[in-house]
Design a protein around this motif. Structure first.
Motif, mmCIF file in Angstrom:
data_model
loop_
_atom_site.group_PDB
_atom_site.id
_atom_site.type_symbol
_atom_site.label_atom_id
_atom_site.label_comp_id
_atom_site.label_asym_id
_atom_site.label_seq_id
_atom_site.Cartn_x
_atom_site.Cartn_y
_atom_site.Cartn_z
ATOM 1 N N GLY A 193 0.798 -1.216 0.000
ATOM 2 C CA GLY A 193 0.000 0.000 0.000
ATOM 3 C C GLY A 193 0.830 1.265 0.000
ATOM 4 N N TRP A 195 -0.089 5.800 -0.290
ATOM 5 C CA TRP A 195 -1.020 6.669 -1.018
ATOM 6 C C TRP A 195 -0.885 6.521 -2.529
ATOM 7 C CZ3 TRP A 195 -4.630 8.226 2.070
ATOM 8 C CH2 TRP A 195 -4.344 8.501 3.409
ATOM 9 N N ALA A 215 -3.296 4.262 -4.564
ATOM 10 C CA ALA A 215 -4.661 4.708 -4.861
ATOM 11 C C ALA A 215 -4.801 5.195 -6.299
ATOM 12 C CB ALA A 215 -5.068 5.825 -3.900
ATOM 13 N N CYS A 217 -3.251 -2.253 3.569
ATOM 14 C CA CYS A 217 -3.687 -0.873 3.384
ATOM 15 C C CYS A 217 -4.247 -0.650 1.975
ATOM 16 C CB CYS A 217 -2.516 0.064 3.693
ATOM 17 S SG CYS A 217 -2.956 1.742 4.166
ATOM 18 N N HIS A 218 -3.712 0.323 1.227
ATOM 19 C CA HIS A 218 -4.193 0.622 -0.121
ATOM 20 C C HIS A 218 -3.873 -0.491 -1.126
ATOM 21 C CE1 HIS A 218 -4.588 4.712 1.490
ATOM 22 N NE2 HIS A 218 -5.303 5.020 0.420
ATOM 23 N N LEU A 258 -6.560 -2.431 -3.162
ATOM 24 C CA LEU A 258 -7.185 -1.887 -4.376
ATOM 25 C C LEU A 258 -6.813 -2.693 -5.611
ATOM 26 C CD1 LEU A 258 -6.684 1.918 -3.660
ATOM 27 C CD2 LEU A 258 -8.873 0.699 -3.740
ATOM 28 N N GLY A 300 -8.612 -3.253 4.538
ATOM 29 C CA GLY A 300 -7.783 -2.221 3.941
ATOM 30 C C GLY A 300 -7.947 -0.980 4.794
ATOM 31 N N VAL A 360 -8.601 7.627 6.491
ATOM 32 C CA VAL A 360 -8.338 8.563 5.393
ATOM 33 C C VAL A 360 -8.811 9.961 5.770
ATOM 34 C CG1 VAL A 360 -8.970 9.157 3.022
ATOM 35 C CG2 VAL A 360 -8.378 6.794 3.599
ATOM 36 N N THR A 378 -7.178 11.528 -2.997
ATOM 37 C CA THR A 378 -6.805 10.398 -3.843
ATOM 38 C C THR A 378 -8.044 9.839 -4.548
ATOM 39 O OG1 THR A 378 -7.017 8.902 -1.957
ATOM 40 C CG2 THR A 378 -4.827 9.772 -2.420
ATOM 41 N N HIS A 395 -10.459 5.030 -2.380
ATOM 42 C CA HIS A 395 -10.289 4.751 -0.962
ATOM 43 C C HIS A 395 -10.636 3.277 -0.741
ATOM 44 C CE1 HIS A 395 -9.929 8.989 -0.717
ATOM 45 N NE2 HIS A 395 -11.223 9.250 -0.804
ATOM 46 N N PRO A 396 -9.732 2.496 -0.137
ATOM 47 C CA PRO A 396 -9.928 1.043 -0.058
ATOM 48 C C PRO A 396 -11.242 0.574 0.539
ATOM 49 C CG PRO A 396 -7.669 1.571 0.412
ATOM 50 C CD PRO A 396 -8.385 2.884 0.306
ATOM 51 N N ASN A 415 -3.920 -1.630 7.679
ATOM 52 C CA ASN A 415 -3.149 -0.406 7.461
ATOM 53 C C ASN A 415 -1.670 -0.653 7.731
ATOM 54 O OD1 ASN A 415 -2.973 -0.519 10.244
ATOM 55 N ND2 ASN A 415 -4.312 1.221 10.609
#
Length: 284
Positions: free
Chosen positions: A151, A153, A156, A185-186, A189, A210, A216, A224, A227-228, A266
């Motif tokens: 993950g 940012w 995203a 985390c991300h 996605l 996530g 967030v 972004t 968002h997961p 996370n």
């Protein structure tokens, strides 16, 4: 009077200095990057893991091209990487575009940096893999026993949009090795557009985790494009998470009923996620 004020000022400065020096410990005790105290295992020789990351390095709003530097959250790479490595796995690192992986500089600050991150800074092998990652277009995902999506940012902006990544994961899922799929985390996605053999969302009905919409929002980084929590729910996943007075201090790992998808909430969840994947591989 002047002497008293000077002494009071000195005391305040001293207290503030102690607080600053103690901040990493305070954050850790609050829940940031918790120590992993669960079971660990050694895997048979020859098992392989593929770690996949973003190639996007700018925290920008839609339609913009400039912004603060971002990329992967470093611990979300180093914690699973060293968990897999110390369990005896061979590891390759790939990214959406290949080449240098952008690393969010905030992860290197004295409050955020973890022991595994410091290990990375002195590890020429992993440093080289981050500097010259494989391009996912050129990787045979079916050759791995575990696939892990990192993950940060930056994820995203590209993991959830990559048709190549979705197709590669789908092919690996149905491949002979039947690899475990992990993320933190991300990174989750990267699973939202993976299809099953019938063309349906592969993660629909599966327990997944996530980064939460709450985290967030609390961090104030809502610009972004994905968002997961929102996207996982849209894809039909059964979203799981824990909460805290600030979700940056929470952690959770979700495992689907089939034990094929192991996903961490996370930046605190990467090591536990990887260790749970290793434990499942041992049992299989």
């Amino acid at each position: 009077m002047k002497s008293t004020l000077l002494k009071g000022g000195a005391a305040i400065i001293a207290i503030f200095a102690v607080f600053i020096l103690s901040l990493p410990t305070i954050m850790h005790q609050a829940g940031l990057h918790p120590e992993y105290t669960g079971e660990t295992h050694q895997l048979p020789a020859g098992m392989r893991a593929l770690i996949v990351t973003t190639s996007h390095g700018v925290l920008n709003a839609a339609g913009e091209t400039t912004g603060d530097p971002t990329g992967i959250a470093l611990s979300e790479l180093t914690h699973p990487y060293y968990s897999f490595l110390d369990a005896g796995m061979q590891i390759e690192v790939a990214s959406i575009k290949g080449g240098q992986i952008p690393v969010d500089p905030s992860g290197l600050g004295r409050v955020m940096i973890s022991p595994e991150d410091k290990r990375y800074l002195n590890d020429p092998i992993l440093l080289a893999k981050v500097e010259n990652s494989l391009n996912i277009d050129n990787v045979d995902f079916t050759a791995y026993d575990a696939i892990f999506l990192v993950g940060g940012w930056g994820a995203a902006y590209d993991l959830g949009y990559s048709e190549v990544l979705a197709q590669q994961i789908s092919e690996a899922y149905y491949g002979a090795k039947a690899p475990l799929m992990g993320s933190v985390c991300h990174g989750a996605l990267g699973f939202i557009n993976v299809k099953d053999l019938g063309g349906n969302k592969l993660i629909a009905g599966r327990a997944m985790s996530g980064v939460t919409d709450k985290q967030v929002k609390e961090l104030g980084i809502e610009l972004t494009p994905m968002h997961p929590e929102t996207e996982l729910r849209k894809a039909g996943a059964v979203f799981e998470s824990q909460t805290a007075f600030r979700d940056v201090f929470a952690t959770h790992v979700a495992i689907d009923a089939e034990q094929r998808f192991i996903t961490g909430q996370n930046q605190n969840s990467g090591m536990e996620t990887a260790q749970k994947m290793i434990a499942i591989m041992v049992r299989k």
